[in-house]
Write an enzyme that holds these catalytic residues in place. Structure first.
Site, PDB file in Angstrom:
ATOM      1  N   GLU A  86      -6.789   4.766   7.809  1.00 15.73           N
ATOM      2  CA  GLU A  86      -6.562   6.196   7.524  1.00 15.73           C
ATOM      3  C   GLU A  86      -7.780   6.813   6.834  1.00 15.73           C
ATOM      4  O   GLU A  86      -8.106   7.978   7.057  1.00 15.73           O
ATOM      5  CB  GLU A  86      -5.286   6.352   6.668  1.00 15.73           C
ATOM      6  N   GLU A 124      -5.239  -4.758  10.378  1.00 15.63           N
ATOM      7  CA  GLU A 124      -4.201  -3.768  10.621  1.00 15.63           C
ATOM      8  C   GLU A 124      -4.486  -3.050  11.935  1.00 15.63           C
ATOM      9  O   GLU A 124      -5.285  -2.095  11.960  1.00 15.63           O
ATOM     10  CB  GLU A 124      -4.172  -2.738   9.488  1.00 15.63           C
ATOM     11  N   LYS A 131       0.170   4.262  -0.234  1.00 14.85           N
ATOM     12  CA  LYS A 131      -0.424   5.460   0.383  1.00 14.85           C
ATOM     13  C   LYS A 131      -0.176   6.677  -0.511  1.00 14.85           C
ATOM     14  O   LYS A 131      -0.140   6.526  -1.733  1.00 14.85           O
ATOM     15  CB  LYS A 131       0.109   5.647   1.809  1.00 14.85           C
ATOM     16  N   ASN A 161       0.875  -1.171   0.000  1.00 17.01           N
ATOM     17  CA  ASN A 161       0.000   0.000   0.000  1.00 17.01           C
ATOM     18  C   ASN A 161       0.906   1.212   0.000  1.00 17.01           C
ATOM     19  O   ASN A 161       1.512   1.529   1.019  1.00 17.01           O
ATOM     20  CB  ASN A 161      -0.892  -0.016   1.248  1.00 17.01           C
ATOM     21  N   GLY A 174       2.735   2.319  10.842  1.00 15.08           N
ATOM     22  CA  GLY A 174       3.706   3.407  10.718  1.00 15.08           C
ATOM     23  C   GLY A 174       4.379   3.785  12.023  1.00 15.08           C
ATOM     24  O   GLY A 174       5.031   4.824  12.104  1.00 15.08           O
ATOM     25  N   SER A 178       3.660  -2.071  10.365  1.00 14.89           N
ATOM     26  CA  SER A 178       5.106  -2.174  10.604  1.00 14.89           C
ATOM     27  C   SER A 178       5.668  -3.551  10.277  1.00 14.89           C
ATOM     28  O   SER A 178       6.562  -4.053  10.959  1.00 14.89           O
ATOM     29  CB  SER A 178       5.438  -1.765  12.050  1.00 14.89           C
ATOM     30  N   HIS A 236      -9.398   1.295   4.742  1.00 13.42           N
ATOM     31  CA  HIS A 236      -8.141   1.472   5.478  1.00 13.42           C
ATOM     32  C   HIS A 236      -8.389   2.395   6.672  1.00 13.42           C
ATOM     33  O   HIS A 236      -9.185   3.334   6.576  1.00 13.42           O
ATOM     34  CB  HIS A 236      -7.068   2.057   4.549  1.00 13.42           C
TER      35      HIS A 236
END
Ligand code: 13P
Length: 251
Positions: free
Chosen positions: A98, A168, A11, A9, A174, A214, A96
């Site tokens: 985010e 996730e 992003k 991904n 991250g 991560s 996702h």
């Protein structure tokens, strides 16, 4: 049987020339290696056409990172599932964290997006995962089961069978703080049991459940060795060919 998959991904990273170069590098590396899993890259919308032109998707699958919750019309700035499909992309990341956190995506909009993705022949990579507070207060199993139920359990068993899941944990994205392999396995087994309760054991056994957060070459093998972890959805480490290939080689 379910597939093992490593998906990147990207992003909101790389310009078009940078992204095309990275895609080519990954594609060439894959052709030179025999990967023991399916490999996919999900790129910004702007990159889909030029990347599709330089890769063979039998070697490296291509996906978008989102699509609109409407088919067409007056939705300035949105990109629809038919548009994504027309680039040649085969996958789309949906839900996702985010997108849920920063763009207010809800279970309702996600159901629309999943339906449109499937109607247009795209495979959804549907993301779920708890935030740190929910991990700490012990509600994470219920939170994640609810995300799966509310986002996907309106689907027929046939359509559900086309979906890839990605667990996730938001606290691991991250942050450099990976879930332990045991934490990932516990959650993946819980998700699979949730799917089995709704669609039966066979559908559940055939569902690929990826881990994201991560994931890197140094921890991928331990995570992927777990029986219910069927691969990874990779953020930061997908932006460097050597790191991404290091994860692919963990299978
Ligand atoms: P990182 O691998 O950078 O933690 O990101 C994971 C992710 O969000 C993939 O979708």
């Amino acid at each position: 049987m379910r597939k093992n998959i490593v998906a990147g991904n990207w992003k909101m990273n790389t310009t078009v020339p940078e992204g095309v170069a990275l895609a080519k590098e990954v594609y060439e590396a894959l052709k030179a290696t025999k990967a023991n899993c399916d490999v996919i890259i999900c790129t910004p919308f702007t990159h889909l056409c030029p990347v599709a032109a330089v890769i063979d998707q039998n070697v490296l699958g291509l996906g978008a990172e989102n699509c609109a919750d409407h088919k067409s019309g007056a939705y300035t700035g949105e990109v629809s599932a038919p548009m994504v499909a027309s680039t040649g992309a085969k996958y789309v990341i949906l839900g996702h964290s985010e997108r849920r956190q920063y763009y207010g995506e809800t279970a309702e909009t996600l159901r629309e997006k999943v339906a449109l993705a499937l109607e247009n022949g795209l495979t959804p990579i549907f993301c779920i995962g708890e935030v740190l507070e929910q991990r700490d207060n012990g509600t994470y199993n219920e939170v994640v089961a609810k995300q799966v139920e509310e986002g996907l359990f309106n689907l027929s068993a046939e359509d559900f069978g086309k979906v890839i899941l990605a667990y996730e944990p938001v606290w691991a994205i991250g942050t450099g703080k990976t879930a332990t392999a045991d934490q990932a396995e516990d959650m993946h087994a819980h998700i699979r049991a949730t799917v089995a309760a709704k669609y039966g054991k066979e559908v559940a056994e055939n569902t690929s459940i990826l881990y994201g957060g991560s994931c890197k070459p140094s921890n991928a093998a331990e995570l992927f060795a777990k029986p219910d972890v069927d691969g990874g959805l990779i953020g930061g480490a997908a932006l460097k060919c050597a790191d991404f290939m290091g994860i692919v080689k963990a299978f």
